[in-house]
Design an enzyme around this catalytic site. Structure first.
Site, PDB file in Angstrom:
ATOM      1  CE  LYS A 269     -21.726 -56.739 100.366  1.00 35.18           C
ATOM      2  NZ  LYS A 269     -22.704 -57.751 100.075  1.00 35.18           N
ATOM      3  NE  ARG A 345     -21.153 -68.105 102.697  1.00 36.10           N
ATOM      4  CZ  ARG A 345     -22.252 -68.636 102.057  1.00 36.10           C
ATOM      5  NH1 ARG A 345     -22.321 -69.523 101.327  1.00 36.10           N
ATOM      6  NH2 ARG A 345     -23.374 -67.931 102.166  1.00 36.10           N
TER       7      ARG A 345
HETATM    8  C1  TOD Z   1     -23.953 -64.239  99.163  1.00 31.42           C
HETATM    9  C2  TOD Z   1     -23.590 -65.818  99.736  1.00 31.42           C
HETATM   10  C3  TOD Z   1     -23.948 -63.371 100.465  1.00 31.42           C
HETATM   11  C4  TOD Z   1     -24.427 -62.024 100.367  1.00 31.42           C
HETATM   12  C5  TOD Z   1     -24.306 -60.994 101.589  1.00 31.42           C
HETATM   13  C6  TOD Z   1     -22.785 -61.207 102.071  1.00 31.42           C
HETATM   14  C7  TOD Z   1     -27.920 -60.121  97.754  1.00 31.42           C
HETATM   15  C8  TOD Z   1     -27.861 -60.073  96.234  1.00 31.42           C
HETATM   16  C9  TOD Z   1     -27.835 -58.947  95.883  1.00 31.42           C
HETATM   17  C10 TOD Z   1     -29.118 -58.152  97.667  1.00 31.42           C
HETATM   18  C11 TOD Z   1     -27.856 -62.639  97.628  1.00 31.42           C
HETATM   19  O1  TOD Z   1     -28.883 -63.153  97.369  1.00 31.42           O
HETATM   20  O2  TOD Z   1     -26.882 -63.222  96.912  1.00 31.42           O
HETATM   21  C12 TOD Z   1     -27.458 -61.495  98.475  1.00 31.42           C
HETATM   22  C13 TOD Z   1     -28.685 -59.123  98.226  1.00 31.42           C
HETATM   23  C14 TOD Z   1     -28.667 -57.930  96.390  1.00 31.42           C
HETATM   24  N1  TOD Z   1     -26.205 -61.265  98.964  1.00 31.42           N
HETATM   25  C15 TOD Z   1     -25.855 -61.882  99.718  1.00 31.42           C
HETATM   26  O3  TOD Z   1     -26.632 -62.486 100.635  1.00 31.42           O
HETATM   27  C16 TOD Z   1     -23.165 -63.712  98.083  1.00 31.42           C
HETATM   28  O4  TOD Z   1     -24.865 -59.912 101.600  1.00 31.42           O
HETATM   29  O5  TOD Z   1     -22.242 -60.217 101.306  1.00 31.42           O
HETATM   30  N2  TOD Z   1     -22.161 -61.738 102.879  1.00 31.42           N
HETATM   31  O6  TOD Z   1     -20.911 -61.280 103.368  1.00 31.42           O
HETATM   32 ZN    ZN Z   2     -20.151 -60.481 101.597  1.00 30.52          ZN
END
Ligand code: TOD
Ligand code: ZN
Ligand code: ZN
Length: 493
Positions: A269, A345
């Site tokens: 992240k 998931r």
């Molecule tokens: C996603 C499928 C899951 C992930 C979720 C998580 C996001 C990216 C950058 C903010 C996205 O749009 O891909 C967002 C939010 C900045 N990420 C997610 O939704 C990779 O937060 O980690 N779930 O476990």
């Molecule tokens: Zn995640």
């Protein structure tokens, strides 16, 4: 705080703080009560102090040397729009206005004549108790704000005790969920979630089964264990069972994502993705454990409840999964991990296979699954996916009864294309558009065909930065009221 319903009206209640609700324009059935008890001068004072009766507006009058010593007038908005949600909102405003002012007893008078007494009493009392919850466990100079010893709901029919019978059980469950979510990832570890489940099992007589890494390996849980393998903390797969006294009419499984920290793994992240908030990635597990605590205390008849939490951390190390790894889940399906941050998931895949193996009548999973759901619905509404209209409807009704908001989203079959992999049965992420839908479609691959299943994406609703309604700032405990109300209704699907 002791809660009581009483037929005593606001005109004769004696206690410390009296709260009275008025509609827009200072109208409604309680206007006459105010006039009778405090005189016409009070109504003039309301006007002088610009009281409009807007929903959530409060005005405080301090009476010296008389009972009540404080009068709170609270706005209720338009009469046509005043219902359970309005009562909840007004009660939360009243509680917050009374708090910290040395209020010893609180009498609440709202125009509840048109509402079902049980539902109205529950809504008001829950709102007071939950809005006054104040978690200072991690402050060394904690100064708990004093709470009113007694809260009385005025103008209710006799036999008031029964109206509030489920209050403590339900609220204790919500509070447990808030505490679990609010605690940091060095305190709420997979082991701490297992300990929490054990404490619930001991206190309320539930059965507990804990599966360690080798037990899960024996069951072929390659997706769950793949996520867990990057952490120094061992995974804990939790299975709590509530068995009711007497006949079992329904058997249900509640599954909660239990990522005690989600770093994203090698798809780390990055700035703006709120890595420092990822203690709340176990919000699904907090909701199902909170529900287990409530159900254990309330002992509902007829429904056997299985609570399942795949708990682990998503970390980075030499042993962590690589982007591109192929994992095999416990139903034999293979998954190309094209994004290690879509780990929720993966852990749910094996937990859903396990839950379906119990052959329940319904399975409900809750997870802080996707940012995409937050983009779609914001932080007040959870996404709800289910192939079953009956289960979706029953959960929506249970949510609304508890003051939680859910919105049904589509399991758009054509979007399954987005999860196609060239090397495995599926990838774990599809394209960004519709990301919460492909998340739900991924989960569906691990649910037995034909079984009533629902998925709640609570990524937006588990946390409230500023607080809202009866949620103080921070963890909301979202999901507990929906799940408990659904089980208390007999878990219809
Ligand atoms: C996603 C499928 C899951 C992930 C979720 C998580 C996001 C990216 C950058 C903010 C996205 O749009 O891909 C967002 C939010 C900045 N990420 C997610 O939704 C990779 O937060 O980690 N779930 O476990
Ligand atoms: Zn995640
Ligand atoms: Zn996650």
């Amino acid at each position: 705080m002791e809660f009581r319903c009483t037929s005593t009206p606001a005109s004769s209640w004696s206690g410390d703080t009296l709260a009275v609700g008025l509609y827009s324009g200072s109208t409604g059935p309680l206007k006459a009560v105010l006039e009778e008890r405090f005189g016409a001068a009070l109504l003039e004072r309301l006007e002088q102090r610009q009281f409009k009766g807007k929903a959530g507006e409060t005005l405080r009058f301090d009476w010296l040397g008389a009972t009540p010593s404080v009068l709170l007038v609270v706005g209720l908005g338009e009469p046509a729009e005043f219902g359970l949600a309005g009562a909840r909102k007004a009660a939360a405003s009243i509680a917050k206005a009374a708090q910290g002012q040395g209020c010893t007893s609180l009498g609440i008078a709202l125009p509840v004549e048109g509402l079902e007494p049980q539902a109205a009493a529950a809504a008001i009392a829950q709102a007071v108790r939950l809005s006054l919850f104040n978690d200072q466990r991690f402050k060394s100079d904690a100064e708990p704000k004093p709470l009113p010893a007694a809260v009385e709901l005025l103008g209710f029919p006799q036999a008031g005790a029964e109206l509030l019978s489920g209050l403590d059980g339900l609220c204790s469950g919500v509070e447990l969920a808030r505490e679990l979510v609010a605690a940091p990832p060095n305190k709420v570890t997979p082991q701490a979630l297992a300990d929490c489940a054990a404490a619930i099992a001991t206190e309320f007589g539930l059965e507990l089964k804990l599966l360690g890494r080798s037990d899960c390996a024996a069951l072929g849980m390659g997706a769950y264990l793949g996520v867990a393998q990057g952490s120094d903390l061992p995974p804990q797969f939790i299975h709590l069972t509530y068995r009711p006294q007497g006949a079992v009419r329904r058997r249900v499984a509640l599954v909660g994502k239990g990522l005690t920290f989600d770093s994203g793994g090698y798809n780390l992240k990055t700035a703006g993705s709120q890595i420092e908030m990822m203690k709340y990635d176990m919000g699904g597990s907090a909701a199902v454990l909170g529900a287990a605590r409530a159900i254990g205390q309330l002992q509902p008849e007829g429904v056997e409840v299985h609570v399942i939490v795949p708990a682990c951390e998503n970390m980075i190390s030499g042993g962590a999964i690589h982007p591109g790894d192929i994992l095999t889940a416990s139903n034999g399906k293979t998954i190309e991990v094209n994004n290690t941050d879509a780990e929720g998931r993966l852990v749910l895949a094996d937990a859903l296979v396990y839950a379906c193996g119990l052959e329940p009548d319904a399975v409900v999973d809750l997870a802080t699954l996707t940012g995409a759901c937050v983009i779609a619905l914001g932080d007040e509404i959870a996404g709800l996916w289910s192939p079953s209209d009956a289960l979706a409807g029953a959960l929506a009704a249970a949510a609304s009864q508890g003051g939680e908001q859910v919105w049904r989203m589509p399991l758009q079959a054509s979007y399954r294309e987005g999860l196609k992999s060239g090397v495995a049965d599926m990838k774990n992420t599809g394209p960004r558009p519709g990301g919460s839908i492909t998340g739900a479609l991924f989960l569906k691959e691990f649910v037995s065909p034909g079984l009533a299943w629902a998925h709640l994406d609570i990524a937006g609703t588990v946390w409230s930065d500023k607080g809202r309604g009866l949620d103080p700032a921070g963890a909301t405990g979202f999901g507990v009221r929906t799940l408990v109300n659904w089980v208390l209704a007999g878990a219809p699907a």
